[in-house]
Design an enzyme around this catalytic site. Structure first.
Site, mmCIF file in Angstrom:
data_model
loop_
_atom_site.group_PDB
_atom_site.id
_atom_site.type_symbol
_atom_site.label_atom_id
_atom_site.label_comp_id
_atom_site.label_asym_id
_atom_site.label_seq_id
_atom_site.Cartn_x
_atom_site.Cartn_y
_atom_site.Cartn_z
ATOM 1 N N ALA A 42 0.830 -1.205 0.000
ATOM 2 C CA ALA A 42 0.000 0.000 0.000
ATOM 3 C C ALA A 42 0.863 1.253 0.000
ATOM 4 O O ALA A 42 2.036 1.227 0.365
ATOM 5 C CB ALA A 42 -0.922 -0.009 1.219
ATOM 6 N N GLY A 90 -0.751 -5.768 -0.575
ATOM 7 C CA GLY A 90 -1.520 -5.591 -1.803
ATOM 8 C C GLY A 90 -0.757 -6.010 -3.034
ATOM 9 O O GLY A 90 -1.358 -6.401 -4.046
ATOM 10 N N GLU A 135 -1.408 -9.533 -3.369
ATOM 11 C CA GLU A 135 -2.817 -9.710 -3.727
ATOM 12 C C GLU A 135 -3.050 -9.454 -5.210
ATOM 13 O O GLU A 135 -3.851 -10.147 -5.850
ATOM 14 C CB GLU A 135 -3.688 -8.801 -2.852
ATOM 15 N N GLU A 157 0.136 -7.493 6.685
ATOM 16 C CA GLU A 157 -0.916 -6.632 7.237
ATOM 17 C C GLU A 157 -1.116 -6.810 8.740
ATOM 18 O O GLU A 157 -1.500 -5.866 9.434
ATOM 19 C CB GLU A 157 -2.240 -6.894 6.513
#
Length: 697
Positions: A62, A101, A104, A124
């Protein structure tokens, strides 16, 4: 220029993420990926899409500049779903790091290839969250529940070869990420490979979810995000992908509102800010290649171990040949552990113990070193004697550092002819393991010597905190106060074992009495005797534990302290002698014991910690509240998910903390004197974090 560049190689479209330095998933990157997928699907003849990152990483995660702000569409879950839903074949070519992310996005691709040196992970949980863009739903489908839980609940970085073995990635190959990715994509097309959307894979097999949840919660010592991740992964088994995504998102949003998430975000940023000192801007550290260490006990051997592992040449001085041989053996033992853990090779071990390390009994061996750390007995006369010898043999410009835990660095510096070269470097034992380094700046310490202390800390992989000179500096001064609060509660009726249990439940790695046994009860005993001549008449000082020390019992190292320890057994059992000694002192002092709740124990302990910390900041011993927070988190087992004691106080409300202190002061006005800074902040309606923000300007 767009943050995602579009190019075409025959029938393969390439989306290149260009957001230096690490391709964080900013709004522009998310928009660029959506637009790039649209363009590829509209581009006649395109059969596949390759997603690749430019520069140092695929996608590091992020964009931290967006933390705390209202997120803007497109949101990452929608970006990932858009990528995965494409009728084209989508491949992710990964290098550097693919974290959070970033992984992901890669999981949304249909196939994944990575460089051998690349790392993936879902960190996270270290921010008090769970993955929020589908990883808790996709990863279990891809690799199974147990391996997915290991990756998600630990947040660990996984190297490419292991990720390949786990099934997270499909291929590992060295080369330019784009070229390697294009070749892999071409081979897939030539083979007639079909789309392989992870979300369309069968749900994984169930496990005992309650057992997994309880074990994860226990391992995290009360941190809720890893345990919540277990429930999110459970949804991947028990719900459809679409419903599981909703469950994951709701859990993510709920965690966003928690104090733990706020505490961990504070710790994340504070860890990066703690070594950023305005006073060192533009100040160059002195050159560091060789380091001397005085004393080869547990601390000195640990410092030497850390230094050789960091690539320094080390000269260690001991008094006698037998002690020198023992010191060499300790360092070799430490390094053997690194070999067993795969950190270094046997060949590296041999080089470090024979070439990089010199053990000597002659101070003249230090003539050419760049910095010396003294790690001898905690006695001012002993340390002054050592610094007198160093003053005579060390070259001009050599940094002279003391590893004292409590003693006056100014007095040590003034015993030399070069006080500007003297600094405190307070390591924590074992020094090759513990992350904290207090850099203690004396009145006459030169700026480039301070910079050198921080440079050494960075080279050793430490979190370095600037501290001023006082008894105990930042950490041990605060420790002495909150430990005293615990001692007072024992005299008044709480048991050491109830206190330890309550504070472990709060999140500390160990309670204060178990810590005292581990460190050695003789340390506190010596400190109490040292301070006795100047002790205030109103100070309450329990003496029951001194009776145990007088009998030669100093905790774990002697087998008996607050707990009794058996060889070969982990931990200890309560020592019945302690209960008897406490009762005798209560009788002598005329104290009628009362009951304490666990909540009251935590509140008093924390209030004492915060109050003394506020005094430390108010006096300038710590420059900022965040310096205190990082000292306690990295050196004293403070639960990271609270962010540190100052962040904890902000979360409770400073007014409520001050009110408690004022209430306790009705019982003991001398000990519970409210810190002037705390009183001032409450009166002004401000927080400790306001001070951090002001310091950052």
């Amino acid at each position: 220029m767009s943050n995602v560049a579009y190019s075409r190689h025959d029938d393969i479209a390439v989306l290149t993420i260009q957001n230096p330095p690490v391709n964080a998933l900013s709004l522009a990157v998310r928009q660029g990926l959506m637009a790039g997928m649209d363009q590829a699907e509209a581009d006649s003849g395109v059969r596949a899409v390759l997603i690749v990152g430019e520069g140092r990483a695929f996608i590091a995660g992020a964009d931290i500049t967006e933390f705390g702000k209202t997120p803007q569409a497109p949101w990452l879950p929608d970006v990932c779903n858009r990528i995965e839903a494409s009728p084209l074949l989508v491949v992710g070519s990964m290098h550097g790091v693919s974290l959070g992310g970033g992984l992901e996005v890669a999981l949304a691709a249909h196939y994944r290839i990575a460089q051998p040196s690349s790392r993936v992970g879902l960190p996270e949980v270290h921010l008090g969250l769970i993955p929020g863009a589908g990883a808790t739903q996709r990863l279990p489908r891809l690799i199974g529940v147990e391996k997915a839980l290991d990756a998600i609940t630990t947040g660990r970085h996984i190297k490419a070869p292991e990720a390949l073995e786990m099934g997270i990635i499909d291929k590992v190959e060295e080369g330019d990420p784009e070229a390697v990715g294009l070749a892999y994509t071409r081979s897939l097309l030539d083979e007639g490979a079909s789309r392989r959307a992870v979300s369309e894979m069968p749900s994984p097999q169930a496990i005992d979810w309650h057992a997994a949840y309880d074990a994860t919660l226990k391992k995290g010592r009360g941190q809720i995000s890893p345990a919540q991740a277990v429930r999110a992964v459970q949804a991947s088994v028990e719900q459809s992908f679409e419903e599981g995504m909703k469950t994951e998102r709701q859990m993510f949003m709920d965690l966003m509102k928690t104090d733990q998430r706020e505490g961990m975000i504070h710790a994340f940023f504070s860890e990066r800010a703690v070594g950023n000192l305005p006073e060192l801007k533009g100040v160059e550290p002195r050159a560091l290649q060789s380091i001397g260490v005085i004393g080869g006990g547990t601390m000195g051997a640990g410092i030497a171990t850390a230094a050789v592992l960091a690539g320094f040449e080390v000269v260690l001085i001991e008094m006698k040949d037998e002690a020198a041989a023992a010191a060499h053996e300790r360092i070799a033992g430490n390094l053997s552990g690194a070999v067993k853990r795969g950190k270094i090779t046997q060949q590296k071990f041999d080089a470090l113990t024979t070439v990089a390390l010199t053990v000597s009994t002659n101070y003249d061996s230090l003539a050419s070193v760049d910095l010396v750390v003294e790690a001898v007995f905690e006695d001012m006369d002993v340390k002054k004697d050592v610094f007198g010898k160093l003053d005579a043999v060390c070259k001009p410009g050599c940094v002279l550092a003391t590893n004292t835990s409590y003693l006056d660095v100014n007095e040590i510096a003034d015993s030399t002819s070069r006080p500007a070269d003297v600094i405190g470097l307070h390591f924590f034992s074992p020094a090759h393991v513990m992350k904290l380094l207090e850099v203690v700046v004396a009145d006459k310490t030169a700026a480039d010597v301070v910079a050198t202390g921080f440079a050494l800390g960075k080279a050793l992989g430490k979190t370095s905190v600037r501290a001023g000179v006082c008894d105990g500096f930042i950490g041990n001064r605060i420790l002495a106060t909150y430990r005293t609060a615990a001692d007072h509660m024992v005299l008044d009726g709480a048991t050491p074992y109830q206190i330890d249990a309550a504070l472990e439940k709060f999140g500390f790695a160990m309670g204060p009495f178990a810590v005292a046994d581990l460190a050695g009860l003789d340390i506190g005993w010596m400190t109490r005797k040292r301070k006795a001549p100047t002790r205030h008449a109103d100070e309450r000082v329990p003496t029951y534990i001194d009776r145990l020390c007088e009998q030669g019992h100093f905790g774990q190292k002697t087998g008996q302290g607050y707990y009794i320890y058996e060889k070969g057994k982990r931990g200890g059992v309560p020592n019945p002698a302690i209960t008897r000694l406490i009762e005798e002192e209560q009788t002598a002092l005329g104290i009628t014991p009362r009951a304490f709740t666990d909540a009251e124990i935590v509140r008093r302990y924390m209030s004492a910690m915060v109050n003394e910390a506020a005094k430390v900041v108010g006096e300038g011993i710590a420059k900022r509240p965040l310096d205190v927070d990082m000292t306690l988190v990295f050196g004293y087992g403070f639960p990271r998910y609270w962010g540190g004691p100052m962040k904890w106080a902000d979360l409770q409300g400073l007014g409520a903390v001050l009110s408690d202190i004022e209430t306790y002061a009705q019982e003991d006005a001398w000990f519970w004197q409210p810190a002037p800074l705390l009183t001032k902040l409450v009166a002004e309606g401000r927080t400790f974090d306001d001070l951090n923000k002001e310091a950052a300007k």
